[in-house]
Design a protein around this motif. Structure first.
Motif, PDB file in Angstrom:
ATOM      1  N   VAL A  55      -0.707 -79.773  18.335  1.00 14.04           N
ATOM      2  CA  VAL A  55       0.163 -80.794  18.573  1.00 14.04           C
ATOM      3  C   VAL A  55       0.259 -81.196  19.720  1.00 14.04           C
ATOM      4  O   VAL A  55       0.216 -82.331  19.988  1.00 14.04           O
ATOM      5  CB  VAL A  55       1.510 -80.598  17.500  1.00 14.04           C
ATOM      6  N   PHE A  78       6.772 -84.216  25.597  1.00 15.38           N
ATOM      7  CA  PHE A  78       8.153 -83.897  25.377  1.00 15.38           C
ATOM      8  C   PHE A  78       8.604 -82.670  26.089  1.00 15.38           C
ATOM      9  O   PHE A  78       8.659 -81.615  25.441  1.00 15.38           O
ATOM     10  CB  PHE A  78       8.645 -83.686  24.020  1.00 15.38           C
ATOM     11  N   ALA A  90       3.625 -90.719  13.929  1.00 17.11           N
ATOM     12  CA  ALA A  90       2.252 -91.395  13.841  1.00 17.11           C
ATOM     13  C   ALA A  90       1.122 -91.177  14.506  1.00 17.11           C
ATOM     14  O   ALA A  90       0.198 -90.932  14.095  1.00 17.11           O
ATOM     15  CB  ALA A  90       2.666 -92.900  13.903  1.00 17.11           C
ATOM     16  N   ARG A  91       1.389 -90.838  15.919  1.00 13.97           N
ATOM     17  CA  ARG A  91       0.333 -90.503  16.711  1.00 13.97           C
ATOM     18  C   ARG A  91      -0.468 -89.140  16.487  1.00 13.97           C
ATOM     19  O   ARG A  91      -1.467 -88.857  16.694  1.00 13.97           O
ATOM     20  CB  ARG A  91       0.750 -90.346  18.093  1.00 13.97           C
ATOM     21  N   SER A  92       0.387 -88.018  15.795  1.00 18.89           N
ATOM     22  CA  SER A  92       0.020 -86.877  15.540  1.00 18.89           C
ATOM     23  C   SER A  92      -0.751 -86.693  13.993  1.00 18.89           C
ATOM     24  O   SER A  92      -1.115 -85.865  13.600  1.00 18.89           O
ATOM     25  CB  SER A  92       0.902 -85.807  15.707  1.00 18.89           C
ATOM     26  N   CYS A  93      -0.606 -87.944  13.440  1.00 22.74           N
ATOM     27  CA  CYS A  93      -0.760 -87.873  11.818  1.00 22.74           C
ATOM     28  C   CYS A  93      -2.335 -88.031  11.798  1.00 22.74           C
ATOM     29  O   CYS A  93      -3.102 -88.992  12.229  1.00 22.74           O
ATOM     30  CB  CYS A  93      -0.359 -88.978  11.219  1.00 22.74           C
ATOM     31  N   PRO A  99      -5.932 -86.331  16.420  1.00 23.78           N
ATOM     32  CA  PRO A  99      -5.412 -85.399  15.382  1.00 23.78           C
ATOM     33  C   PRO A  99      -6.422 -85.092  14.284  1.00 23.78           C
ATOM     34  O   PRO A  99      -6.601 -84.018  13.580  1.00 23.78           O
ATOM     35  CB  PRO A  99      -3.999 -85.933  15.041  1.00 23.78           C
ATOM     36  N   ARG A 156     -10.096 -90.115  15.816  1.00 27.91           N
ATOM     37  CA  ARG A 156      -8.460 -90.157  16.427  1.00 27.91           C
ATOM     38  C   ARG A 156      -8.619 -88.518  16.694  1.00 27.91           C
ATOM     39  O   ARG A 156      -8.994 -87.942  15.801  1.00 27.91           O
ATOM     40  CB  ARG A 156      -7.588 -90.545  15.225  1.00 27.91           C
ATOM     41  N   ASN A 210      -2.313 -88.601  23.919  1.00 23.40           N
ATOM     42  CA  ASN A 210      -1.685 -89.996  23.505  1.00 23.40           C
ATOM     43  C   ASN A 210      -0.590 -90.299  24.702  1.00 23.40           C
ATOM     44  O   ASN A 210       0.110 -91.080  24.637  1.00 23.40           O
ATOM     45  CB  ASN A 210      -0.867 -89.936  22.240  1.00 23.40           C
ATOM     46  N   ILE A 227       2.021 -88.513  25.499  1.00 23.87           N
ATOM     47  CA  ILE A 227       3.315 -88.140  25.215  1.00 23.87           C
ATOM     48  C   ILE A 227       3.441 -86.777  25.513  1.00 23.87           C
ATOM     49  O   ILE A 227       2.737 -85.934  25.204  1.00 23.87           O
ATOM     50  CB  ILE A 227       3.674 -88.499  23.601  1.00 23.87           C
ATOM     51  N   VAL A 264      -2.547 -82.807  21.305  1.00 14.62           N
ATOM     52  CA  VAL A 264      -2.786 -84.114  20.628  1.00 14.62           C
ATOM     53  C   VAL A 264      -1.834 -85.108  21.169  1.00 14.62           C
ATOM     54  O   VAL A 264      -2.216 -86.393  21.585  1.00 14.62           O
ATOM     55  CB  VAL A 264      -2.910 -84.053  19.035  1.00 14.62           C
ATOM     56  N   LEU A 265      -0.606 -84.907  21.324  1.00 15.89           N
ATOM     57  CA  LEU A 265       0.310 -85.660  22.119  1.00 15.89           C
ATOM     58  C   LEU A 265       0.013 -85.989  23.367  1.00 15.89           C
ATOM     59  O   LEU A 265      -0.078 -87.156  24.098  1.00 15.89           O
ATOM     60  CB  LEU A 265       1.884 -85.286  22.052  1.00 15.89           C
ATOM     61  N   ALA A 274       5.618 -90.547  17.988  1.00 17.35           N
ATOM     62  CA  ALA A 274       4.835 -89.161  18.218  1.00 17.35           C
ATOM     63  C   ALA A 274       4.344 -88.722  16.831  1.00 17.35           C
ATOM     64  O   ALA A 274       3.341 -88.124  16.510  1.00 17.35           O
ATOM     65  CB  ALA A 274       5.644 -87.858  18.852  1.00 17.35           C
TER      66      ALA A 274
END
Lengths: 360, 186
Positions: A306, A317, B61-64, A78, A76, A313, A315, A309-310, B59
């Protein structure tokens, strides 16, 4: 130097090419390492305790499950990031202290409550000590011989470590090590069960299979283990063969289940040291300043990580102002959201957030 | 019947009952996990609550890295599992709304779990059950649909999502029409 590093890297690649997958490589290396260690420890397989071969097979199945679970988990984004950066920072000055606090004395659990800390120390150390006794015996890294009548030799990794009187303190502690740890685990599990039955907060969230079953499994292992001792001492061994099979079964099932349920936090936990090192190291390197108020709230590296990592995924922002939301400190980010709702730029008003903590 | 938390932000009177109620939820250990903000603190008394909106693609949970933040079958994004959270605080950085709180002493993140012990059985979360001004409500999708008919905002954005939020959420937020100068037609 550089050439050497390049060669190293190349040989690393060659080693990787020999295996179909990460899993196959890890499995091969660990089973080989176990075999070599046992070969040395048992003086070329002359002192294998065949009574324990079931545990040996169980352990190897456990290792399979362990690698399956943790390699998948480590892929994964992260997780991979913290593992990679954390391992590079493993040799920080603070590592020994953090390791002891996180893995041995559980200071953070003390802060969650002394009752929970006590039960965790009893269960945790009971299990760890049991493993320190069981696995060396299973793989023959430690065994006992008797040269002179009444004196045991403790043999570790094929070398005689010490000779102790058979009725002495050390010998008695060795015979009873698993009994002592079983009592520790039983006491801890009973405390945990009591908390789960009585504590409203625990009751709110617990599930039978996730929270109770591991406790019952530990209880089963400990009680059947103690029953073996009981049968040996008080029943002259009656029922011992059957009980030893039940005990073996319970241990193997618990081992195989370990990487997949709540108990998986045991092998997980060292990650918290990596995470702590990661945070401390990059905080020294440079802090990120909030785009709105200028407060330093996280290391620049973690903020960037972070965001990346987003991104992986899908994502992202982005604020209208052009920066990423992760570049704002938490209170500013909350006020920024209020601002989006109301149309008034709350985050730009230089007033500290007030009355956010209710007293329970 | 699936119900959702539904916020009508402009109703908020700033009483902070929701904060007090939050502390009393099972598993919250007497600390609140939501927020109430003054919109324009030096000028007027308008307040708005802010809590976890339970993103459909969270986000946090995705970054954990430890998979400590689980998503419940009801869609609630749960607080970190105490045994898994490794204290890296990625979630606090990732959350677009700045919701997760972090306890340094306990090395543990905690956030709104929509009072999962209550909401999984259809009981409203603590905050919604005490809100005296109907800012926080616990409604079925049908009831939310009916509310939509009452309000005639005619912009297709009656319940906020983009651009007011960063993505689809399980908690529905009503745009504060008064503050935006849009008439609400009852």
């Amino acid at each position: 130097m550089q050439a050497k590093a390049a060669v190293n890297q190349k040989s690393g690649n060659i080693l990787n090419n020999a295996f179909a997958s990460h899993f196959a490589k890890s499995m091969f290396l660990s089973v080989t390492a176990l075999a070599i260690l046992s070969f040395i420890g048992t003086r070329m397989f002359t002192h294998v305790d065949l009574n324990l071969y079931g545990y040996m097979v169980g352990t190897i199945v456990f290792i399979g499950g362990f690698f399956y679970r943790f390699i998948a988990w480590g892929e994964r984004p992260p997780t991979k990031l913290i593992l990679k950066k954390g391992l590079k920072l493993l040799f920080r000055k603070s590592t020994p202290k953090t390791s002891v606090e996180h893995l041995a004395t559980y200071n953070f659990i003390w802060n969650r409550g002394i009752y929970r800390w006590t039960q965790h120390v009893l269960i945790g150390w009971g299990c760890i000590l049991s493993c320190f006794v069981t696995f060396p015996l299973v793989f023959g890294w430690m065994y006992f011989t008797m040269d002179d009548n009444g004196y045991y030799n403790i043999i570790a990794m094929g070398m005689k470590v010490m000779t102790v009187p058979a009725d002495g303190i050390i010998a008695n502690l060795s015979y009873n090590a698993l009994n002592i740890t079983a009592v520790m685990v039983i006491a801890g599990v009973c405390m945990a069960l009591y908390r789960r039955l009585k504590n409203m907060q625990a009751r709110a969230e617990q599930k039978f299979l996730y929270d109770f079953m591991p406790l019952y499994m530990l209880l089963l292992v400990s009680i059947t283990g103690l029953a073996l001792t009981f049968m040996n001492i008080f029943l002259h061994g009656a029922g011992q063969p059957a009980m030893s099979l039940i005990h073996q079964w319970s241990v193997i099932i618990t081992l195989i289940y370990l990487p997949f349920g709540k108990l998986a936090h045991i092998p997980f936990r060292p990650m918290s040291i990596l995470a702590r090192n990661y945070r401390e190291h990059y905080a020294e390197q440079g802090m990120k300043e909030c785009k709105v108020c200028g407060d330093q709230f996280v290391s620049a590296e973690q903020s960037k990580d972070v965001v990346d990592v987003l991104c992986v995924n899908d994502i992202e922002f982005k604020a209208k102002e052009g920066h990423h939301l992760a570049e704002m400190c938490l209170p500013c980010r909350r006020k920024y959201r209020i601002a989006q709702f109301s149309g008034f730029p709350t985050h730009e008003v230089k007033v500290k957030e007030a009355n956010q903590n209710a007293k329970g | 019947m699936k119900k959702r938390l539904y916020l009508e932000l402009e109703n908020c009177i700033g009483c902070r009952s929701c904060l007090a109620a939050c502390t009393q939820c099972g598993g919250h250990e007497e600390r609140n996990r939501n927020y109430v903000y003054d919109v324009n603190p030096l000028v007027n008394r308008q307040t708005m609550p802010l809590m976890c909106l339970h993103c459909e693609n969270p986000a946090c949970a995705r970054s954990c890295p430890a998979q400590a933040i689980q998503i419940h079958e009801t869609g609630a994004v749960l607080s970190a599992l105490v045994e898994k959270c490794i204290g890296c605080q990625n979630c606090t950085i990732a959350c677009p709304y700045g919701i997760p709180k972090f306890d340094q002493e306990q090395n543990l993140m905690y956030k709104c779990d929509l009072c999962i012990d209550r909401t999984k059985d259809g009981i409203p979360p603590m905050c919604a059950s005490v809100c005296p001004s109907n800012t926080l409500q616990w409604l079925t999708d049908e009831e939310i649909e009916n509310k939509k008919k009452q309000f005639n905002l005619d912009n297709g954005k009656w319940v906020t999502s983009m651009p007011y939020l960063e993505g689809e959420t399980n908690v529905k937020v009503n745009l504060p029409g008064i503050l935006q100068g849009i008439t609400k037609l009852f």
